[in-house]
Write a protein that holds these residues in place. Sequence first.
Motif, mmCIF file in Angstrom:
data_model
loop_
_atom_site.group_PDB
_atom_site.id
_atom_site.type_symbol
_atom_site.label_atom_id
_atom_site.label_comp_id
_atom_site.label_asym_id
_atom_site.label_seq_id
_atom_site.Cartn_x
_atom_site.Cartn_y
_atom_site.Cartn_z
ATOM 1 N N GLU A 106 77.537 46.777 43.718
ATOM 2 C CA GLU A 106 76.124 46.829 43.358
ATOM 3 C C GLU A 106 75.429 45.481 43.499
ATOM 4 O O GLU A 106 74.227 45.382 43.274
ATOM 5 C CB GLU A 106 75.975 47.346 41.921
ATOM 6 N N GLN A 120 82.783 54.434 43.642
ATOM 7 C CA GLN A 120 81.794 53.434 43.256
ATOM 8 C C GLN A 120 81.737 52.333 44.309
ATOM 9 O O GLN A 120 82.771 51.846 44.754
ATOM 10 C CB GLN A 120 82.174 52.843 41.901
ATOM 11 N N GLU A 121 80.520 51.958 44.687
ATOM 12 C CA GLU A 121 80.328 50.909 45.679
ATOM 13 C C GLU A 121 79.811 49.633 45.022
ATOM 14 O O GLU A 121 79.256 49.671 43.914
ATOM 15 C CB GLU A 121 79.337 51.376 46.752
ATOM 16 N N THR A 164 73.303 49.688 47.391
ATOM 17 C CA THR A 164 74.173 50.865 47.361
ATOM 18 C C THR A 164 73.615 52.003 48.213
ATOM 19 O O THR A 164 74.372 52.814 48.735
ATOM 20 C CB THR A 164 74.387 51.354 45.915
ATOM 21 N N THR A 198 79.280 57.944 48.219
ATOM 22 C CA THR A 198 78.798 56.973 47.234
ATOM 23 C C THR A 198 78.259 57.701 46.012
ATOM 24 O O THR A 198 77.390 58.566 46.133
ATOM 25 C CB THR A 198 77.684 56.102 47.840
ATOM 26 N N LYS A 242 74.275 55.382 43.746
ATOM 27 C CA LYS A 242 73.138 54.972 44.583
ATOM 28 C C LYS A 242 72.008 54.474 43.676
ATOM 29 O O LYS A 242 70.971 55.112 43.537
ATOM 30 C CB LYS A 242 72.689 56.142 45.467
ATOM 31 N N TRP A 256 79.748 42.674 47.345
ATOM 32 C CA TRP A 256 79.795 43.305 48.675
ATOM 33 C C TRP A 256 80.358 42.337 49.710
ATOM 34 O O TRP A 256 81.210 42.713 50.537
ATOM 35 C CB TRP A 256 78.392 43.751 49.085
#
Length: 419
Positions: free
Chosen positions: A269, A266-267, A188, A180, A183, A274
């Motif tokens: 946010e 990139q996760e 995240t 990741t 963060k 999600w």
Amino acid sequence: MKLNILDFLFILCVLSIWIMLFYNAILTLYGYKYFVEVSEKSLAPIKNMNYFPKVSILIPAHNEEKVIEKTVKSMFKLDYPSEHLEIIVINDNSSDNTASVLKTLQDDNPSKNLIVINTDKNTGGRGKSGALNIGYKKSTGEYLVIYDADNTPEPLALRHLVYTIISNNEYGAVIGKFRTRNKKNLLTKFINIEGLSFQWMAQGGRWKLFKLCTIPGTNFIIRRSIIDEIKGWDPNAIAEDTEISIRIYRMGYKICFMPLAVTWEQEPETIKVWLKQRTRWVQGNVYVLFKYLSFPFRGGKSKILIDIYYFFSVYFLFLVSVLLSDLIFVLGLFTNYKVSISGNFMILWILSYLMFILEVSISLTMEKGEFTKENFFIIALMYFTYCQMWIVVSIKGFYMYIKNTLLKKQHTWYKTERF
């Protein structure tokens, strides 16, 4: 003492939950051993490679103007001879400025073998599997490497993947590790910990114990001959990574895990993004589960049943057990329906909670700078929040699978919002 129906349900729930906890504890232990073994290996063979097969990097992209420039530039920085490398970006029916960003990159980097394929709603737009098939048909490499459009691999990542797969003819594919890079908030940070423990440490344990791995969807290399034989990615598979993993095992190959091949991604946010992403994962894995659950596997290929039944346990048995145990707990608090088994019911719950914290903490010790006081408290909070959110995701994913199957809905792109 006579047991009632709640007692039996409670016992079954506890057994199911503890079996899963124990299995993951074993994976964590062996994953830890594998990471130690790999980290002690010399990097000299990687840095002194003298054989470089032709590699085609495929990057499926749909409305990725925010991240695609950084991703492509990271491909330019890979420590691999450019004459043996082609970078193919499949700009699949994008409605934003992805095409213009890629055109600028091509014009500014004429020495780089950057190939851009632009599709529209007639020639593409049918999801990641469809985009990969388009790129595969254009590619010329002996090996194919897949990266998502938000990935920035480390310079040596490609060498690690190539060196590992050419070292053993039994390897049909080799997967790396993703980390990741954003963060920024609590969500995240949860995702970062999830990736390090429930994904990568578990992958290491499965490889060490069973010589099994599942392709994660990005940062992996696969033999072109395999894609030729299976005629590309399944266009109906949302979780195309899991689906193709099983087909690779059916062919008698292994999928190796090389954790030193690292990419950063990139996760999501926000909770909304999600939920959509994870629901898609569950929906895709349920499709794979039903596709292969009753399929005959024989000989060495039968080991893949470990993963198939594991998926079944996670998405059905474990989910039902958690829901029922939560329901029994609530009934015990607010009604007269209570578990009558003698002994301290809270001890079992506290022990499972402590085991969870221990497993995840061990995973974080393998990554520099991750086992901190802040992350320790995040792990403690994670059990009550992030893990419970997976119950919602699993239910929704299973519902969406049934709904889309009954309606025979055609698979199209799901776009993870970038930031």
